[in-house]
Design a protein around this motif. Sequence first.
Motif, PDB file in Angstrom:
ATOM      1  N   VAL A 391       0.840  -1.204   0.000  1.00 50.24           N
ATOM      2  CA  VAL A 391       0.000   0.000   0.000  1.00 50.24           C
ATOM      3  C   VAL A 391       0.871   1.248   0.000  1.00 50.24           C
ATOM      4  N   GLN A 392       1.947   1.220   0.773  1.00 53.31           N
ATOM      5  CA  GLN A 392       2.858   2.367   0.804  1.00 53.31           C
ATOM      6  C   GLN A 392       3.482   2.618  -0.568  1.00 53.31           C
ATOM      7  N   ARG A 394       2.213   1.903  -3.450  1.00 53.93           N
ATOM      8  CA  ARG A 394       1.214   2.336  -4.423  1.00 53.93           C
ATOM      9  C   ARG A 394       0.476   3.607  -3.979  1.00 53.93           C
ATOM     10  N   ARG A 395       0.841   4.092  -2.809  1.00 51.03           N
ATOM     11  CA  ARG A 395       0.219   5.318  -2.269  1.00 51.03           C
ATOM     12  C   ARG A 395      -1.311   5.178  -2.173  1.00 51.03           C
ATOM     13  N   GLN A 396      -1.742   4.035  -1.601  1.00 46.73           N
ATOM     14  CA  GLN A 396      -3.158   3.779  -1.414  1.00 46.73           C
ATOM     15  C   GLN A 396      -3.480   3.826   0.079  1.00 46.73           C
ATOM     16  N   VAL A 397      -4.717   3.479   0.379  1.00 45.88           N
ATOM     17  CA  VAL A 397      -5.197   3.463   1.768  1.00 45.88           C
ATOM     18  C   VAL A 397      -5.434   2.018   2.193  1.00 45.88           C
ATOM     19  N   MET A 398      -5.019   1.678   3.408  1.00 44.85           N
ATOM     20  CA  MET A 398      -5.296   0.341   3.943  1.00 44.85           C
ATOM     21  C   MET A 398      -6.247   0.483   5.125  1.00 44.85           C
ATOM     22  N   GLU A 454      -7.346  -3.118   0.910  1.00 43.09           N
ATOM     23  CA  GLU A 454      -6.756  -1.922   0.294  1.00 43.09           C
ATOM     24  C   GLU A 454      -7.841  -1.154  -0.443  1.00 43.09           C
ATOM     25  N   LEU A 455      -7.812   0.208  -0.294  1.00 40.13           N
ATOM     26  CA  LEU A 455      -8.747   1.078  -0.996  1.00 40.13           C
ATOM     27  C   LEU A 455      -7.995   2.206  -1.673  1.00 40.13           C
ATOM     28  N   GLU A 456      -8.618   2.760  -2.729  1.00 35.57           N
ATOM     29  CA  GLU A 456      -8.073   3.980  -3.298  1.00 35.57           C
ATOM     30  C   GLU A 456      -8.389   5.138  -2.351  1.00 35.57           C
ATOM     31  N   ASP A 457      -7.571   6.141  -2.402  1.00 34.38           N
ATOM     32  CA  ASP A 457      -7.717   7.272  -1.475  1.00 34.38           C
ATOM     33  C   ASP A 457      -8.833   8.213  -1.955  1.00 34.38           C
ATOM     34  N   PRO A 460     -12.435   6.879   1.393  1.00 32.94           N
ATOM     35  CA  PRO A 460     -12.206   5.578   2.033  1.00 32.94           C
ATOM     36  C   PRO A 460     -13.078   5.361   3.267  1.00 32.94           C
TER      37      PRO A 460
END
Length: 533
Positions: A391-392, A394-398, A454-457, A460
């Motif tokens: 996630v880090q 890909r700069r996403q939200v967990m 994992e989610l897109e920012d 969320p």
Amino acid sequence: MNFRTPSNKLYVVVALAIALVATFFAIIASSYFYLDVAAREKQSANNLIAQLALTVKKTAEVASYVNNTELANEIVDGLIANDLVAAAAIRNVKGEALASQGMDHDALNGIKVARFALFNPFFDDEQLGHLDIIPDNGFIKDKAEAVAMRQAILLLLYTGLVVLAVSYLVHRMLTAPLALLTQEFGRITPGQNQHITALKHHHQDEIGSLVAGINQLLDSLNTSIVEERRLRQKTELLEQKFRLIFEAASAGICLIDEKNLLLVFNPAFAALVSAEDEVKEQDDLTKAFEDQHEIAIFLEQLRENELDTVAMDLKLKRHEAGSSRWVHCLFSKLSGSIGQEQMMIEVLMYDVTERTREESMTRFEADHDALTHLKNRRSGERLLQEMLVAVQSRRQVMVLMLIDLDEFKPVNDKFGHDAGDIVLVEVSQRMAMIAGPDALCIRWGGDEFVLAYELEDINPHILASALAKELLAVIALPIHLDNGDKCQVGASIGMAMYPYNGLELPRLLDAADMAMYQVKGSGKQNYAFVSKS
């Protein structure tokens, strides 16, 4: 040894060859000798005529000086009496004949006349006339040809005698010994330690050296035959042993060519690869495996790189529905050929299905909860850390949810621990179904679960809240027990998000735990986000 009897005896061939060569050169030499002798005889005749002319010249000069016809006729008659002279005449300077015989101008037309000048006996510079002599060319030619023919015939006779003598000597000294040598050699049986007897009178010459060389060759051949027989017997024994090992081996063994086609295989290989279809030579080995394309690429790379041997576990195609078979394969490159030069690969395989199943089960038990089959806490923490790293990057939200069941203890107290196990299994299945395959479901311990995804920012919190509500609703549905009773539990869900509630896993877990206890303290059967830190 058996030799075919030659249709042409060697001495006959040699004699004919010598005769032909000698005859050819004899004909050439005789022809040349004939022409040479004929020419020399003609020249000799002309020289004799010139000597005759010189002999009678002085007398002819006297006859011409005194104009004595009688003397002149005697001189001419004397010349004509010689077989070499056909006609003769003594003439004055005006060409008038003082004496003449056989000088018929018509008959002698075109015939060359030998003319000798006659001078004054007292004054050498005064010419009185000339002496004409015509050679008898027919006689001279016949005589010359007769002499030349005799010489040529003698030469041919000499040549014939030489040919006979040489042929006899060649037969006696060469072809006859060679014929005897061939007969002796034909009676030799390889491997019987026999030798050729030295020929009489040929111990010290080339024939004797040839016999000695053949005997040495026979000794070497006998030694080689004995050794070859010994090696063949040893090879046959080894072949029988290896064939027994090959046929009776429990491991599958096969040999493939550069196109991955089977060259040879043993029964164990056929039994491993297929239980239904018959395995045949020239079958493609890669078709026996589930990952056919990958195996073909691997074999091509094996032939090109420096590795000689590679071992791996591979999955065979299913023998029947619902079953699979694993084999441990050892691929070894061989430098050799069958029929043609090529790179071959030996494949040794044995069944490791049970071992693979046990290893898979061991790995599953090590990473999963024995009751719910969800990931256990040990493997769950590792997977959570891996998800966090992904996630880090890909700069996403967990989203991380800590789920604690409500009213679970009364179920154990009222219906027993077996009923509690049924509740835990049912809840875990409901959670996995709602979260989907991309989420990570973990039995954290007791009646606690962790769910992460994992989610897109983009909104969320809204998406996480929707999932939490759905989970609460599904978990709260009644659960049927084995004895026909029903029970019902709820859940308190505490949620934390990366990167809003922490950048490290322990921090996120602590945040979710705090949020969960907030829910517990405010009445349960709900969810809550932890405040941003």
